[in-house]
Design an enzyme around this catalytic site. Structure first.
Site, PDB file in Angstrom:
ATOM      1  N   ASP A 193       9.190  50.944   8.026  1.00 22.29           N
ATOM      2  CA  ASP A 193      10.756  51.706   7.348  1.00 22.29           C
ATOM      3  C   ASP A 193       9.921  53.037   6.976  1.00 22.29           C
ATOM      4  OD1 ASP A 193      12.010  49.592   8.060  1.00 22.29           O
ATOM      5  OD2 ASP A 193      12.318  48.743   5.996  1.00 22.29           O
TER       6      ASP A 193
ATOM      7  N   SER B 130      25.824  36.129  41.979  1.00 21.49           N
ATOM      8  CA  SER B 130      25.392  34.823  41.295  1.00 21.49           C
ATOM      9  C   SER B 130      24.524  34.151  42.031  1.00 21.49           C
ATOM     10  CB  SER B 130      26.628  34.178  40.584  1.00 21.49           C
ATOM     11  OG  SER B 130      27.480  33.730  41.868  1.00 21.49           O
ATOM     12  N   LEU B 131      24.246  33.033  41.229  1.00 21.79           N
ATOM     13  CA  LEU B 131      23.176  32.112  42.066  1.00 21.79           C
ATOM     14  C   LEU B 131      23.987  30.567  42.364  1.00 21.79           C
ATOM     15  CD1 LEU B 131      20.193  32.283  39.440  1.00 21.79           C
ATOM     16  CD2 LEU B 131      20.301  33.073  41.939  1.00 21.79           C
TER      17      LEU B 131
ATOM     18  N   GLU C 149      11.767  29.830  36.684  1.00 23.12           N
ATOM     19  CA  GLU C 149      12.157  30.473  35.405  1.00 23.12           C
ATOM     20  C   GLU C 149      13.234  29.470  34.685  1.00 23.12           C
ATOM     21  OE1 GLU C 149      13.411  34.529  36.578  1.00 23.12           O
ATOM     22  OE2 GLU C 149      11.630  34.867  37.637  1.00 23.12           O
TER      23      GLU C 149
ATOM     24  N   LYS D   3      16.945  29.389  32.845  1.00 21.97           N
ATOM     25  CA  LYS D   3      18.077  30.222  33.168  1.00 21.97           C
ATOM     26  C   LYS D   3      18.878  30.432  31.806  1.00 21.97           C
ATOM     27  CE  LYS D   3      22.245  29.924  35.939  1.00 21.97           C
ATOM     28  NZ  LYS D   3      23.291  30.724  35.016  1.00 21.97           N
TER      29      LYS D   3
ATOM     30  N   ASP E   3      21.278  31.422  29.000  1.00 23.22           N
ATOM     31  CA  ASP E   3      22.570  31.358  28.815  1.00 23.22           C
ATOM     32  C   ASP E   3      23.240  32.508  28.071  1.00 23.22           C
ATOM     33  OD1 ASP E   3      24.990  30.478  29.068  1.00 23.22           O
ATOM     34  OD2 ASP E   3      24.870  28.749  28.051  1.00 23.22           O
TER      35      ASP E   3
ATOM     36  N   ARG F 252      27.923  42.991  34.294  1.00 26.74           N
ATOM     37  CA  ARG F 252      28.121  42.370  35.532  1.00 26.74           C
ATOM     38  C   ARG F 252      29.543  42.726  36.179  1.00 26.74           C
ATOM     39  NH1 ARG F 252      27.503  37.812  39.289  1.00 26.74           N
ATOM     40  NH2 ARG F 252      29.461  37.044  39.470  1.00 26.74           N
TER      41      ARG F 252
ATOM     42  N   GLU G  83      19.386  39.240  30.767  1.00 24.18           N
ATOM     43  CA  GLU G  83      20.248  38.562  30.054  1.00 24.18           C
ATOM     44  C   GLU G  83      20.475  38.874  28.682  1.00 24.18           C
ATOM     45  OE1 GLU G  83      21.655  36.697  32.446  1.00 24.18           O
ATOM     46  OE2 GLU G  83      22.960  35.114  31.346  1.00 24.18           O
TER      47      GLU G  83
ATOM     48  N   TYR H 145      14.435  39.916  34.040  1.00 25.03           N
ATOM     49  CA  TYR H 145      14.158  38.813  34.944  1.00 25.03           C
ATOM     50  C   TYR H 145      14.080  39.407  36.323  1.00 25.03           C
ATOM     51  CZ  TYR H 145      18.786  37.462  34.455  1.00 25.03           C
ATOM     52  OH  TYR H 145      20.127  37.477  34.358  1.00 25.03           O
TER      53      TYR H 145
ATOM     54  N   LYS I 217      21.197  23.256  37.294  1.00 29.65           N
ATOM     55  CA  LYS I 217      21.743  23.321  35.806  1.00 29.65           C
ATOM     56  C   LYS I 217      21.424  21.965  35.139  1.00 29.65           C
ATOM     57  CE  LYS I 217      25.614  25.413  35.341  1.00 29.65           C
ATOM     58  NZ  LYS I 217      26.080  26.872  34.542  1.00 29.65           N
TER      59      LYS I 217
ATOM     60  N   CYS J 130      51.565  13.290   7.383  1.00 29.20           N
ATOM     61  CA  CYS J 130      50.725  14.014   7.044  1.00 29.20           C
ATOM     62  C   CYS J 130      49.689  13.483   6.090  1.00 29.20           C
ATOM     63  CB  CYS J 130      51.277  15.411   6.643  1.00 29.20           C
ATOM     64  SG  CYS J 130      49.800  16.482   6.106  1.00 29.20           S
TER      65      CYS J 130
ATOM     66  N   CYS K  47      49.773  15.669   2.753  1.00 26.55           N
ATOM     67  CA  CYS K  47      51.124  15.509   1.828  1.00 26.55           C
ATOM     68  C   CYS K  47      52.077  14.831   2.242  1.00 26.55           C
ATOM     69  CB  CYS K  47      51.526  17.052   1.900  1.00 26.55           C
ATOM     70  SG  CYS K  47      52.601  17.545   3.569  1.00 26.55           S
TER      71      CYS K  47
ATOM     72  N   CYS L 177      52.411  19.255  10.961  1.00 20.56           N
ATOM     73  CA  CYS L 177      52.836  18.965   9.473  1.00 20.56           C
ATOM     74  C   CYS L 177      53.882  20.283   9.416  1.00 20.56           C
ATOM     75  CB  CYS L 177      51.924  18.798   8.608  1.00 20.56           C
ATOM     76  SG  CYS L 177      52.661  18.910   6.955  1.00 20.56           S
TER      77      CYS L 177
ATOM     78  N   CYS M 246      52.061  21.856   1.405  1.00 18.45           N
ATOM     79  CA  CYS M 246      50.879  21.215   1.969  1.00 18.45           C
ATOM     80  C   CYS M 246      49.758  21.829   1.662  1.00 18.45           C
ATOM     81  CB  CYS M 246      50.855  21.049   3.680  1.00 18.45           C
ATOM     82  SG  CYS M 246      49.801  19.946   4.374  1.00 18.45           S
TER      83      CYS M 246
HETATM   84  S1  IVH Z   1      18.038  35.956  38.872  1.00 18.35           S
HETATM   85  C1  IVH Z   1      20.667  37.543  42.579  1.00 18.35           C
HETATM   86  N1  IVH Z   1      16.830  34.832  36.910  1.00 18.35           N
HETATM   87  O1  IVH Z   1      22.373  33.413  36.041  1.00 18.35           O
HETATM   88  C2  IVH Z   1      20.755  36.890  41.269  1.00 18.35           C
HETATM   89  N2  IVH Z   1      19.513  35.284  36.817  1.00 18.35           N
HETATM   90  O2  IVH Z   1      24.453  32.550  38.192  1.00 18.35           O
HETATM   91  C3  IVH Z   1      19.618  37.356  40.572  1.00 18.35           C
HETATM   92  N3  IVH Z   1      20.428  34.027  34.968  1.00 18.35           N
HETATM   93  O3  IVH Z   1      24.432  36.355  37.147  1.00 18.35           O
HETATM   94  C4  IVH Z   1      19.515  36.648  39.146  1.00 18.35           C
HETATM   95  N4  IVH Z   1      18.700  33.456  33.923  1.00 18.35           N
HETATM   96  O4  IVH Z   1      23.186  36.317  34.714  1.00 18.35           O
HETATM   97  C5  IVH Z   1      18.188  35.254  37.559  1.00 18.35           C
HETATM   98  N5  IVH Z   1      15.849  33.977  35.173  1.00 18.35           N
HETATM   99  C6  IVH Z   1      16.742  34.365  35.613  1.00 18.35           C
HETATM  100  C7  IVH Z   1      18.250  33.857  35.253  1.00 18.35           C
HETATM  101  C8  IVH Z   1      19.376  34.520  35.930  1.00 18.35           C
HETATM  102  C9  IVH Z   1      19.948  33.552  33.851  1.00 18.35           C
HETATM  103  C10 IVH Z   1      21.966  34.517  35.116  1.00 18.35           C
HETATM  104  C11 IVH Z   1      22.346  35.817  35.406  1.00 18.35           C
HETATM  105  C12 IVH Z   1      23.136  35.560  36.979  1.00 18.35           C
HETATM  106  C13 IVH Z   1      23.540  33.903  36.677  1.00 18.35           C
HETATM  107  C14 IVH Z   1      23.605  33.415  38.091  1.00 18.35           C
END
Ligand code: IVH
Length: 670
Positions: free
Chosen positions: A35, A80-81, A111, A113, A115, A134, A171, A223, A310, A404, A407, A422, A428
């Site tokens: 700081d 997406s995947l 790796e 995933k 969330d 996105r 992410e 990632y 998943k 209820c 009350c 109610c 109440c």
């Molecule tokens: S690679 C072309 N790696 O999952 C796709 N995605 O449904 C490249 N996500 O939109 C994505 N962890 O937001 C990748 N280790 C990871 C991830 C990851 C989470 C998310 C990402 C993507 C969604 C796919």
């Protein structure tokens, strides 16, 4: 060393310690020392504005200006995947990859995933220049101002061999600790809670004031580097390099050469994910070599070289002991199951939501049943099924309560709604407490009174309805536990200040069902005082644009209740703003006249014309009736309206004629 050199030195030093603290979690200096260096940098930068640099580590506090998000096209679409849920589907994925790449050695990278919310970052010459969500995959929102406040995302990269321009994806997430702290603060302030860290992260990223975002503990894992000519042989090499440039690349990653190795990784994290300080919802398997990724290519939606596995929502079986019925602030009844305590996803679960009577009937869940509970993304787990084979022969279907539990009033069920209610809004206890809390809320009267304090006042009989806040006195307050001189003074000052809150917010604070902020604004600008609003019939109310039957009857019902009218009188006596009279009104030129505006105008927007009508004492109505005095017509006015006006002999005037009435010459173009 001169000031200029010291600024550059401090920036480098702070970037270094920032990286140690936020990216590597291995700080080498104390917070105090950090700081102190930051303060020195800020002071010097203030004295030397010519040295300003958006990449400086001092530029993390965000700004108060409203940032609307501009849409930006992605360099590479954000796909997406494909999701999978079983070992077989992973085996199929591996078979597809091997078929497309015969006779080649294949290396995978596994790796986690994460969330959270996906983000694309662009660095130019080592500086963060853009951060885009996105969106629809083609275009996303430019959220750079917000993302710049995230401490683990470097504004300036460490010196390294990075490309002049590159994109990296990852992410944004909220760690559990930060999420819990945020929800505690929201509970204190009477604001609705976020259901899970992902919602909280995505909500935070959409705030239009980056100085508020800076206060939330967002974090980010990176990632993936999308690129046509990546300059690396493998995905693993690219993210390892990114880590060296100072970017936060997660360590939970493993190269795998066979299906059993992949399954090991999955099993390990399925068992250990509760120990992580953030949420994951599966794992991702990627083909490591860029050359092979390019050969595999993409489908319209997702890469063929990667797949997500998943995790299943965690389930447990336990016994349903009893059902409680909770009464919410609006009187809605929620059945909550009391369970034999059971361990699920790292926490002991004793209660689960049953939502409503329909849900109970659908599951046919009965007292004493073995029930299946599931923890999804929500805070409270839910019951998803019943082990009917274990059911006792004499069990009976649950009979939903009819009165209820708080009350004793008979419950009602409004057609089309799943919940029982109610209807005893004014007697109440949880509903009264709900109204009190709503009244003090930031968007309402903004009285600085925490939930626990409201509860304490209510329990001591000091508050029966929100108008009682205005009869609180210092003598009454300091008699209470936890109340000292200063806290009493602060609260009384805050209550006094609330008397200046404008009428439209008072109207919202009163807590009439269906009268939210927007409706309150509309009503306040149309009726201008609570007396006028109380005198309005449902027909009068429906005349106000965007007010329908349901809201209109709710308002009329509210004011037809003598208890509510007494409450309003008490607010008036206390000196709360009960009208917007004299506020915006600039003349009485249109007093007593009602207008309907229709069509599109050349010089003014419809909103501007509506505003002028109100400012000059007139009223806006939404449809033509015998109550209408004038129709202001622009281009494209509907023929039905014109006919109706003709039939009722209501004058139809132009924009120019209207401007003549309010005495404003027509605006010159430009
Ligand atoms: S690679 C072309 N790696 O999952 C796709 N995605 O449904 C490249 N996500 O939109 C994505 N962890 O937001 C990748 N280790 C990871 C991830 C990851 C989470 C998310 C990402 C993507 C969604 C796919």
């Amino acid at each position: 060393m001169n000031a200029k050199e010291r600024i550059l030195q401090l920036r480098e030093l702070l970037d270094h310690h920032n990286h140690l603290y936020y990216v590597l979690a291995q700080p080498e200096i104390s917070d105090f020392e950090y700081d102190r260096l930051m303060q020195e940098l800020r002071d010097l930068e203030e004295q030397h504005p010519e040295m300003a640099d958006p990449g400086s580590p001092s530029q993390r506090v965000g700004s108060d200006t409203d940032s609307s998000f501009v849409q930006v096209k992605h360099m590479y679409p954000m796909l997406s995947l494909d999701n999978t849920y079983t070992r077989e589907e992973i085996e199929d994925f591996d078979a597809r990859v091997r078929k497309a790449l015969p006779a080649k050695k294949i290396e995978y990278v596994c790796e986690l995933k994460y969330d959270g919310v996906s983000i694309s970052l662009i660095y130019e010459n080592g500086k963060l220049v853009k951060a885009v969500t996105r969106g629809d995959g083609e275009k996303g929102d430019d959220v750079t101002a917000n993302v710049r406040t995230i401490r683990s995302i470097p504004l300036t990269l460490k010196t390294g061999n990075y490309p002049a321009v590159f994109e990296i994806r990852g992410e944004i997430y909220l760690p559990h600790k930060g999420f819990e702290k945020m929800n505690e603060e929201r509970a204190e302030a009477g604001e609705p809670l976020f259901a899970n860290p992902r919602n909280a992260a995505s909500g935070t990223l959409k705030i239009r004031n980056s100085s508020l975002v800076a206060k939330r503990p967002l974090d980010c894992f990176l990632y993936y580097l999308p690129a046509e000519y990546p300059g690396f042989a493998t995905h693993f090499d690219s993210i390892t390099a990114a880590r060296d440039w100072g970017l936060k690349v997660p360590p939970y990653i493993r190269k795998c050469h066979s299906l059993p190795e992949i399954f090991d990784f999955i099993a390990y994290w399925d068992n250990n994910r509760d120990a992580l300080p953030f949420d994951i919802d599966g794992i991702v398997v990627k083909v490591n070599a860029y050359r092979q990724q390019q050969l595999l290519g993409f489908t319209a939606k997702s890469p063929r070289w990667a797949i997500a596995y998943k995790f299943k929502a965690r389930e447990a079986v336990t016994k349903l002991l009893s059902i409680d019925y909770q009464v919410g602030r609006t009187g809605a009844i929620t059945p909550v199951a009391n369970l034999e305590p059971v361990l699920l996803a790292g926490t002991t679960v004793k209660r689960a939501s049953l939502h409503n009577a329909d849900q109970i009937a659908l599951l046919d869940v009965r007292l004493g049943d073995d029930v299946i509970i599931e923890k999804g993304g929500e805070i409270i787990p839910k019951i998803t099924g019943v082990k009917t084979e274990n059911r006792l022969p004499d069990s009976r279907p649950v009979e939903f309560i009819t009165v209820c539990p708080e009350c004793g009033t008979s419950l009602i069920r409004i057609a089309g709604e799943a919940k029982h209610y109610c209807p005893n809004e004014i007697g109440c206890p949880p509903q009264i407490k709900g109204k009190l809390l709503h009244f003090v809320g930031r968007k309402a009267m903004d009285i600085g009174c925490a939930e626990a304090t409201v509860e304490q006042f209510y329990n001591h009989g000091l508050l029966k309805d929100p108008s009682d806040f205005y009869s609180l006195s210092k003598e009454k307050l300091i008699k209470l536990e936890r109340f000292a001189d200063k806290s009493a003074d602060n609260l009384l000052k805050s209550i006094e200040d609330s008397k200046q809150v404008p009428f439209e917010r008072v109207l919202y604070s009163i807590g009439i069902r269906y009268v939210g902020e927007t409706v309150a604004k509309k009503l306040a600008s149309h009726f201008r005082s609570v007396d006028e609003l109380m005198a309005a019939t449902t027909d009068d109310l429906i005349q106000v644009g965007e007010i329908g039957d349901v809201i209109a009857s709710s308002v009329v019902d509210f004011f037809s209740n003598s208890v509510n009218r007494a409450f309003i009188e008490k607010l008036k006596t206390a000196g709360v703003q009960m009208s917007s009279e004299g506020k915006k009104r600039t003349s009485d030129k249109l007093a007593g006249k009602s207008f309907v505006i229709s069509g599109v105008f050349k010089q003014h927007s419809r909103d501007e014309i509506q505003k002028l009508i109100e400012e000059n004492g007139g009223r806006n109505l939404s449809s033509v009736s015998s109550n209408t005095d004038y129709v202001v017509a622009g281009d494209g006015m509907g023929p039905a309206k014109r006919e109706k006006a003709a039939k009722l002999e209501i004058p139809v005037i132009t924009e120019e004629e209207f401007m003549g009435m309010v005495g404003e010459g027509i605006k010159k173009p430009g």
